[in-house]
Design a protein around this motif. Structure first.
Motif, PDB file in Angstrom:
ATOM      1  N   ARG A  74       0.828  -1.204   0.000  1.00  0.00           N
ATOM      2  CA  ARG A  74       0.000   0.000   0.000  1.00  0.00           C
ATOM      3  C   ARG A  74       0.864   1.257   0.000  1.00  0.00           C
ATOM      4  NH1 ARG A  74      -5.405  -0.964   0.889  1.00  0.00           N
ATOM      5  NH2 ARG A  74      -5.924  -3.074   1.568  1.00  0.00           N
ATOM      6  N   ALA A  75       1.986   1.231   0.739  1.00  0.00           N
ATOM      7  CA  ALA A  75       2.891   2.384   0.758  1.00  0.00           C
ATOM      8  C   ALA A  75       3.495   2.618  -0.619  1.00  0.00           C
ATOM      9  CB  ALA A  75       3.996   2.160   1.792  1.00  0.00           C
ATOM     10  N   ALA A  76       3.875   1.520  -1.311  1.00  0.00           N
ATOM     11  CA  ALA A  76       4.462   1.644  -2.648  1.00  0.00           C
ATOM     12  C   ALA A  76       3.457   2.232  -3.629  1.00  0.00           C
ATOM     13  CB  ALA A  76       4.942   0.273  -3.132  1.00  0.00           C
ATOM     14  N   ILE A  77       2.203   1.789  -3.554  1.00  0.00           N
ATOM     15  CA  ILE A  77       1.169   2.320  -4.447  1.00  0.00           C
ATOM     16  C   ILE A  77       0.923   3.792  -4.151  1.00  0.00           C
ATOM     17  CG2 ILE A  77      -1.309   2.206  -4.943  1.00  0.00           C
ATOM     18  CD1 ILE A  77      -1.077  -0.838  -4.700  1.00  0.00           C
ATOM     19  N   ASN A  78       0.929   4.147  -2.871  1.00  0.00           N
ATOM     20  CA  ASN A  78       0.749   5.550  -2.495  1.00  0.00           C
ATOM     21  C   ASN A  78       1.897   6.404  -3.035  1.00  0.00           C
ATOM     22  OD1 ASN A  78      -0.656   7.647  -0.778  1.00  0.00           O
ATOM     23  ND2 ASN A  78       1.381   7.688   0.150  1.00  0.00           N
ATOM     24  N   ALA A  79       3.125   5.868  -2.992  1.00  0.00           N
ATOM     25  CA  ALA A  79       4.300   6.605  -3.464  1.00  0.00           C
ATOM     26  C   ALA A  79       4.261   6.830  -4.975  1.00  0.00           C
ATOM     27  CB  ALA A  79       5.572   5.856  -3.083  1.00  0.00           C
ATOM     28  N   LEU A  80       3.629   5.925  -5.704  1.00  0.00           N
ATOM     29  CA  LEU A  80       3.546   6.068  -7.157  1.00  0.00           C
ATOM     30  C   LEU A  80       2.717   7.285  -7.559  1.00  0.00           C
ATOM     31  CD1 LEU A  80       3.010   2.360  -8.288  1.00  0.00           C
ATOM     32  CD2 LEU A  80       5.016   3.782  -8.742  1.00  0.00           C
ATOM     33  N   GLY A  81       1.757   7.638  -6.707  1.00  0.00           N
ATOM     34  CA  GLY A  81       0.929   8.804  -7.017  1.00  0.00           C
ATOM     35  C   GLY A  81      -0.056   8.578  -8.138  1.00  0.00           C
ATOM     36  N   ASP A  82      -0.361   7.316  -8.443  1.00  0.00           N
ATOM     37  CA  ASP A  82      -1.331   6.991  -9.491  1.00  0.00           C
ATOM     38  C   ASP A  82      -2.723   7.004  -8.875  1.00  0.00           C
ATOM     39  OD1 ASP A  82      -3.084   5.537 -11.250  1.00  0.00           O
ATOM     40  OD2 ASP A  82      -1.309   4.766 -12.285  1.00  0.00           O
ATOM     41  N   GLU A  83      -3.532   8.003  -9.219  1.00  0.00           N
ATOM     42  CA  GLU A  83      -4.839   8.171  -8.594  1.00  0.00           C
ATOM     43  C   GLU A  83      -5.762   6.984  -8.837  1.00  0.00           C
ATOM     44  OE1 GLU A  83      -8.558  11.374  -8.486  1.00  0.00           O
ATOM     45  OE2 GLU A  83      -6.740  11.812  -9.643  1.00  0.00           O
ATOM     46  N   GLU A  84      -5.812   6.484 -10.076  1.00  0.00           N
ATOM     47  CA  GLU A  84      -6.699   5.368 -10.402  1.00  0.00           C
ATOM     48  C   GLU A  84      -6.283   4.105  -9.657  1.00  0.00           C
ATOM     49  OE1 GLU A  84      -9.541   5.392 -12.103  1.00  0.00           O
ATOM     50  OE2 GLU A  84      -9.258   7.558 -12.169  1.00  0.00           O
ATOM     51  N   LEU A  85      -4.956   3.863  -9.601  1.00  0.00           N
ATOM     52  CA  LEU A  85      -4.455   2.680  -8.899  1.00  0.00           C
ATOM     53  C   LEU A  85      -4.745   2.788  -7.408  1.00  0.00           C
ATOM     54  CD1 LEU A  85      -2.923   0.016  -9.100  1.00  0.00           C
ATOM     55  CD2 LEU A  85      -0.794   1.272  -8.900  1.00  0.00           C
ATOM     56  N   SER A  86      -4.580   3.985  -6.857  1.00  0.00           N
ATOM     57  CA  SER A  86      -4.852   4.195  -5.438  1.00  0.00           C
ATOM     58  C   SER A  86      -6.327   3.969  -5.120  1.00  0.00           C
ATOM     59  CB  SER A  86      -4.442   5.615  -5.024  1.00  0.00           C
ATOM     60  OG  SER A  86      -3.050   5.786  -5.163  1.00  0.00           O
ATOM     61  N   LYS A  87      -7.208   4.431  -6.008  1.00  0.00           N
ATOM     62  CA  LYS A  87      -8.636   4.224  -5.803  1.00  0.00           C
ATOM     63  C   LYS A  87      -8.984   2.743  -5.848  1.00  0.00           C
ATOM     64  CE  LYS A  87     -10.360   8.670  -7.548  1.00  0.00           C
ATOM     65  NZ  LYS A  87     -11.149   9.332  -8.622  1.00  0.00           N
ATOM     66  N   SER A  88      -8.375   2.025  -6.785  1.00  0.00           N
ATOM     67  CA  SER A  88      -8.631   0.584  -6.890  1.00  0.00           C
ATOM     68  C   SER A  88      -8.153  -0.136  -5.639  1.00  0.00           C
ATOM     69  CB  SER A  88      -7.927   0.009  -8.125  1.00  0.00           C
ATOM     70  OG  SER A  88      -8.438   0.582  -9.303  1.00  0.00           O
ATOM     71  N   MET A  89      -6.968   0.258  -5.160  1.00  0.00           N
ATOM     72  CA  MET A  89      -6.408  -0.396  -3.977  1.00  0.00           C
ATOM     73  C   MET A  89      -7.227  -0.079  -2.737  1.00  0.00           C
ATOM     74  SD  MET A  89      -4.042  -2.512  -3.412  1.00  0.00           S
ATOM     75  CE  MET A  89      -3.226  -3.265  -2.011  1.00  0.00           C
ATOM     76  N   ALA A  90      -7.815   1.114  -2.699  1.00  0.00           N
ATOM     77  CA  ALA A  90      -8.619   1.504  -1.546  1.00  0.00           C
ATOM     78  C   ALA A  90      -9.847   0.611  -1.382  1.00  0.00           C
ATOM     79  CB  ALA A  90      -9.046   2.964  -1.682  1.00  0.00           C
ATOM     80  N   LYS A  91     -10.274   0.001  -2.495  1.00  0.00           N
ATOM     81  CA  LYS A  91     -11.441  -0.883  -2.447  1.00  0.00           C
ATOM     82  C   LYS A  91     -11.097  -2.264  -1.922  1.00  0.00           C
ATOM     83  CE  LYS A  91     -13.602   1.401  -6.426  1.00  0.00           C
ATOM     84  NZ  LYS A  91     -14.071   1.222  -7.833  1.00  0.00           N
ATOM     85  N   VAL A  92      -9.787  -2.570  -1.841  1.00  0.00           N
ATOM     86  CA  VAL A  92      -9.354  -3.878  -1.355  1.00  0.00           C
ATOM     87  C   VAL A  92      -9.366  -3.868   0.162  1.00  0.00           C
ATOM     88  CG1 VAL A  92      -7.502  -5.579  -1.321  1.00  0.00           C
ATOM     89  CG2 VAL A  92      -7.892  -4.201  -3.373  1.00  0.00           C
ATOM     90  N   GLU A  93     -10.183  -4.715   0.727  1.00  0.00           N
ATOM     91  CA  GLU A  93     -10.284  -4.789   2.184  1.00  0.00           C
ATOM     92  C   GLU A  93      -8.959  -5.230   2.786  1.00  0.00           C
ATOM     93  OE1 GLU A  93     -12.847  -7.188   5.609  1.00  0.00           O
ATOM     94  OE2 GLU A  93     -13.280  -7.459   3.481  1.00  0.00           O
ATOM     95  N   ARG A  94      -8.610  -4.627   3.917  1.00  0.00           N
ATOM     96  CA  ARG A  94      -7.368  -5.004   4.587  1.00  0.00           C
ATOM     97  C   ARG A  94      -7.535  -6.385   5.208  1.00  0.00           C
ATOM     98  NH1 ARG A  94      -3.239  -1.582   5.762  1.00  0.00           N
ATOM     99  NH2 ARG A  94      -3.434   0.536   4.945  1.00  0.00           N
ATOM    100  N   LYS A  95      -6.956  -7.400   4.546  1.00  0.00           N
ATOM    101  CA  LYS A  95      -7.124  -8.769   4.989  1.00  0.00           C
ATOM    102  C   LYS A  95      -6.438  -9.030   6.328  1.00  0.00           C
ATOM    103  CE  LYS A  95      -9.277  -9.880   1.229  1.00  0.00           C
ATOM    104  NZ  LYS A  95     -10.708 -10.180   1.231  1.00  0.00           N
ATOM    105  N   SER A  96      -5.366  -8.266   6.603  1.00  0.00           N
ATOM    106  CA  SER A  96      -4.605  -8.534   7.811  1.00  0.00           C
ATOM    107  C   SER A  96      -5.324  -8.063   9.072  1.00  0.00           C
ATOM    108  CB  SER A  96      -3.230  -7.863   7.745  1.00  0.00           C
ATOM    109  OG  SER A  96      -3.368  -6.467   7.627  1.00  0.00           O
ATOM    110  N   ARG A  97      -6.350  -7.225   8.919  1.00  0.00           N
ATOM    111  CA  ARG A  97      -7.042  -6.753  10.096  1.00  0.00           C
ATOM    112  C   ARG A  97      -7.898  -7.845  10.705  1.00  0.00           C
ATOM    113  NH1 ARG A  97      -8.986  -0.949   7.819  1.00  0.00           N
ATOM    114  NH2 ARG A  97      -7.019   0.125   8.025  1.00  0.00           N
ATOM    115  N   SER A  98      -7.791  -7.965  11.992  1.00  0.00           N
ATOM    116  CA  SER A  98      -8.530  -9.001  12.686  1.00  0.00           C
ATOM    117  C   SER A  98     -10.012  -8.666  12.749  1.00  0.00           C
ATOM    118  CB  SER A  98      -7.970  -9.152  14.102  1.00  0.00           C
ATOM    119  OG  SER A  98      -8.797  -9.975  14.877  1.00  0.00           O
ATOM    120  N   ARG A  99     -10.838  -9.676  12.784  1.00  0.00           N
ATOM    121  CA  ARG A  99     -12.260  -9.488  13.013  1.00  0.00           C
ATOM    122  C   ARG A  99     -12.632 -10.125  14.343  1.00  0.00           C
ATOM    123  NH1 ARG A  99     -16.075 -10.969   8.366  1.00  0.00           N
ATOM    124  NH2 ARG A  99     -17.336  -9.411   9.383  1.00  0.00           N
TER     125      ARG A  99
END
Length: 444
Positions: A306-331
């Motif tokens: 996520r940090a690497a995608i944020n560093a790229l500054g690609d708005e469309e890619l960042s929006k797509s990644m934002a839709k991916v649920e954080r799997k590592s977060r506990s429920r």
């Protein structure tokens, strides 16, 4: 090196974890060896995939018992998706014979690039001229105790769009549409449906629109082609339900097993489509082993990705990644002092309220305390907009206490490589042994 969302030291720590992650080596080993298809630059050549699938469905090594082989499985698979797509054509008697387990295939033939010729008819239907149906599977079978011919027509689309032909009012073919005299525009799937249903009107005819895995089939209400009689499926369905099980069989030849494994790996590797007008990098389908490798890799390195995608500054890619649920977060759910059932963010809010009950304690004091528990300098709790603004687009939560809005960053995890909430609750429990005990009680 730092991004707007993460300080430099955090990213350095993530890179060290990345370098030590064994799942990286597993992926490197999987992807570093090219398949035969890659070596000869045929990974996304539509005609090559068409010929391979025709070879696969017609191979006697895989259809020694045609009633347990790929063709029978394909027919059953088509029924599954025909039931979920509007307009899809599926013969009722064939459907009943599948449900009653009475469908018996006696012989079959598979043809790749089946040539057709549609001439202008007396009924005034437009001609299509010459064409090639990607795959035609012809079967003789017992359907509801009667002998029937079954024709399965497959239109395979990897990168190119469906082709069309235009005709004037006299049925003459035009090079391109003309507003003044274009009478009919005939699409491939329409032409093939017309040809097959007229030529084999007494047979059972099934029409298949095959695409790579670029959408969830459950979201497809009708086939994404001009003729809605087609049943849309994707390569993932064929891989999971037909190709993969056949490749795992012990009774097929070593040579054929290698060909199938090589093909499966080819489907899962990102490659550029063969459409000159609209090239895209796609994955056609992915085997379970590969999905597990990539899932493990993502879970272990999610924050760095996520940090690497944020560093790229690609708005469309960042929006797509934002839709991916954080799997590592506990429920997980938690109790506080043996009572209640809370999410980890609700526990955080309760802890802040607990500490603010002491009027000498400020929100900033609590923020520093939490930072000490999780060993991070990030801003986690704030009651000022100025501090929150540092968070940029980070997810955050808020609640009100004594008329003040208190906000907190949502970057907690109770699992994975960076279990911030685990360290938080262990720190709290160790410091407030009698007043604030957090226990894991279950999973949502």
């Amino acid at each position: 090196m730092a991004t707007d969302n993460q300080p430099e030291q955090d990213i350095k720590d993530l890179i060290i974890k990345f370098c030590l992650d064994e799942s990286i080596n597993d992926l490197k080993r999987y992807y570093s060896t090219p398949t035969t298809w890659e070596i000869i630059n045929q990974s996304r050549k539509e005609t090559r995939h068409t010929k391979f699938l025709a070879w696969f469905f017609g191979n006697k090594d895989f259809n020694a018992d045609p009633n347990a082989g790929p063709i029978k499985k394909l027919i059953v698979l088509l029924l599954r998706w025909a039931n979920m797509q509007k307009g899809a054509a599926f013969d009722k008697k064939l459907e009943n014979s599948i449900y009653s387990q009475s469908l018996l295939i006696s012989s079959y033939d598979v043809i790749a690039e089946h040539p057709i010729l549609i001439k202008q008819t007396s009924e005034g239907k437009p001609a299509y001229g010459e064409g090639d149906i990607d795959i035609v599977v012809k079967c003789k079978a017992k359907v509801n105790n009667g002998e029937r011919n079954i024709n399965i027509v497959i239109e395979n689309k990897i990168g190119a769009s469906e082709t069309t032909k235009c005709f004037d009012k006299n049925g003459k073919k035009l090079k391109k549409p003309n507003k003044g005299n274009t009478e009919t525009i005939l699409y491939q799937t329409e032409a093939y449906y017309q040809y097959i249903t007229e030529k084999y009107k007494d047979d059972i005819n099934l029409f298949v629109f095959l695409k790579p895995t670029d959408c969830n089939l459950e979201d497809v209400e009708r086939a994404e082609c001009k003729c809605d009689k087609y049943i849309q499926i994707n390569y993932q369905e064929i891989l999971d339900n037909i190709i993969q099980p056949v490749s795992d069989q012990k009774d097929i030849s070593v040579e054929n097993k290698y060909r199938l494994k090589d093909y499966i790996k080819t489907l899962g590797k990102p490659a550029e489509t063969d459409d000159d007008t609209n090239k895209n990098i796609i994955i056609m389908a992915m085997e379970q082993k590969e999905r597990e490798l990539l899932t493990t890799f993502f879970k272990n390195n999610e924050d760095l990705i996520r940090a690497a995608i944020n560093a790229l500054g690609d708005e469309e890619l960042s929006k797509s990644m934002a839709k991916v649920e954080r799997k590592s977060r506990s429920r997980n759910t938690y109790s506080i002092n043996g009572k209640g059932c809370y999410s980890m963010y609700e526990v955080l809010e309760k802890f802040v309220e607990f500490r603010l009950a002491d009027t000498s304690v400020s929100v900033q004091d609590i923020d520093k305390e939490i930072a000490g528990f999780i060993n991070s300098k990030r801003v986690n709790v704030s009651d000022t907009q100025k501090q929150v603004s540092r968070e940029g687009e980070k997810p955050h939560g808020s609640f009100t206490f004594n008329g003040r809005e208190i906000r907190y960053t949502k970057q907690w995890s109770d699992s994975g490589s960076n279990p911030t909430f685990t360290r938080f609750r262990e720190g709290v429990c160790g410091k407030y042994t009698k007043d604030f005990q957090i226990d894991v009680i279950g999973i949502v």
